[in-house]
Design an enzyme around this catalytic site. Structure first.
Site, mmCIF file in Angstrom:
data_model
loop_
_atom_site.group_PDB
_atom_site.id
_atom_site.type_symbol
_atom_site.label_atom_id
_atom_site.label_comp_id
_atom_site.label_asym_id
_atom_site.label_seq_id
_atom_site.Cartn_x
_atom_site.Cartn_y
_atom_site.Cartn_z
ATOM 1 C CE LYS A 62 -30.547 2.437 -0.143
ATOM 2 N NZ LYS A 62 -29.373 3.310 -0.115
ATOM 3 C CD GLN A 105 -25.982 3.172 -1.572
ATOM 4 O OE1 GLN A 105 -27.178 3.109 -1.819
ATOM 5 N NE2 GLN A 105 -25.507 3.122 -0.330
ATOM 6 C CG ASP A 146 -30.389 9.247 0.569
ATOM 7 O OD1 ASP A 146 -31.053 8.412 1.229
ATOM 8 O OD2 ASP A 146 -29.404 8.946 -0.134
#
Ligand code: NAD
Length: 318
Positions: free
Chosen positions: A54, A98, A121
């Site tokens: 990422k 994460q 997200d």
């Protein structure tokens, strides 16, 4: 019939190139650079790889990219303090923590601490609620990527029958909402679903997101169905090597389907590409700009080939 592979890698590459063009234009015309912060707790090898990917891709499209590596025994309060700082940091547009988090940390408290405006997200209940209500929202990346892949082979989803296998918060549930909004008749299947093969046999599109290796067999499919395989499972082959397999028995399914995504190289690359797209979206809407002509539909419901037609609406930027 031999199915055509939907090449997620090249479609994701085209999307990243389009994000990079947006970033350059925002930098040149609006004098800001989108910023993405990725927070990793602990040293889980898979999570570390995802975070590196990422961060690398964020840098490649021209973002300001920040990584925070916290020890696995970090206090929840300390993690929340990092998020608070990032919420307040004007140069950061997207915050990603994460998952999974270590057991002593309450995942929901952490996800709900992220400012909904920076929730790239799309996991914050505010964005989940807006998505469910059909309001503009930051939606989860994997479902956005799946809809994009489907749109590369069929642009009008109106009236199509879709089975989504799996109803997690990150894939199945939001995907069912997006596809329903696109005009599909969506059947949501889960572990408790009875007669799954016969339900799948009626579907124009089957999306498998169960985390169950080769669950969907070739004879579960209607001839000509589109098959999207989200699953990532580790399997040991006949000579003892570990390989990645999806939730679909690929060879069998390829004999029946019209289009199919491979694992790896299908949905996975799209997830990261949409993280980047969501960051641009957050950067723009946080500044009260409605920057891109057809921004929503260009990422969500237009095919990749039409991506080139997309242009930033500079007049509205300034
Ligand atoms: P999850 O474990 O949170 O949810 C799985 C869902 O599938 C549940 O609703 C469960 O009821 C259902 N299910 C499980 N076994 C089933 C069966 N035999 N029949 C019908 N339904 C069944 O999983 P998740 O986080 O949504 O992930 C699903 C899979 O997708 C995993 O393999 C994961 O690694 C993968 N994944 C891939 C990406 C990507 O970017 N490619 C992103 C997210 C998840």
């Amino acid at each position: 019939m031999k199915a055509i592979k939907i090449d997620g890698r090249s479609i994701a590459e085209a999307l990243r190139a389009s994000v990079a063009r947006d970033v350059a234009l925002l930098r040149d015309e609006c004098k800001f650079t989108p910023g993405l912060a990725v927070v990793l707790v602990g040293k889980d090898p898979a999570s570390s790889v995802y975070v590196k990917t990422k961060a690398r891709q964020a840098q490649a499209v021209g973002f300001k990219s920040q990584q925070f590596q916290l020890p696995s025994d970090v206090d929840e309060a300390e993690l929340l303090a990092v998020i608070e700082e990032l919420n307040a940091d004007e140069s950061i547009d997207g915050i990603l923590v994460q998952l999974p988090l270590p057991g002593h940390i309450n995942r929901w408290r952490v996800l709900e601490a992220i400012s909904p405006a920076k929730d790239v997200d799309g996991f914050h209940p505010y964005n989940v609620g807006r998505l469910a209500a059909g309001r503009p929202a930051l939606a989860p990346c994997t479902p956005l990527g799946i809809v994009h892949l489907i749109n590369t082979v069929v642009s009008d989803l109106n009236g199509l029958d879709v089975v989504v296998i799996g109803r997690s918060n990150i894939v199945g549930k939001p995907l069912a909402l997006l596809l329903g909004d696109a005009g599909c008749t969506v059947t949501g299947a889960q572990l408790q679903t009875r007669n799954l093969p016969s339900i799948c046999r009626k579907a124009d599109i089957v999306v498998a997101a169960a985390g169950c290796a080769e669950l969907v067999r070739g004879n579960w499919l209607k001839p000509g169905a589109i098959v999207i395989d989200v699953g990532i499972n580790r399997a040991i082959d006949s000579i003892g090597n570990i390989r990645l397999v999806g939730d679909v028995a690929f060879a069998e399914a390829s004999e029946r389907a019209s289009y199919i995504t491979p694992v790896p190289g299908g949905v996975g690359p799209m997830t990261v590409a949409y993280l980047l797209a969501n960051t641009v979206k957050a950067a723009v809407s946080r500044r009260g700009l409605s920057l891109v002509r057809n921004f929503e539909s260009s990422y969500i419901s237009q095919s990749c080939s039409r991506e080139h037609d997309r242009a930033l609406d500079l007049e509205r930027l300034t």
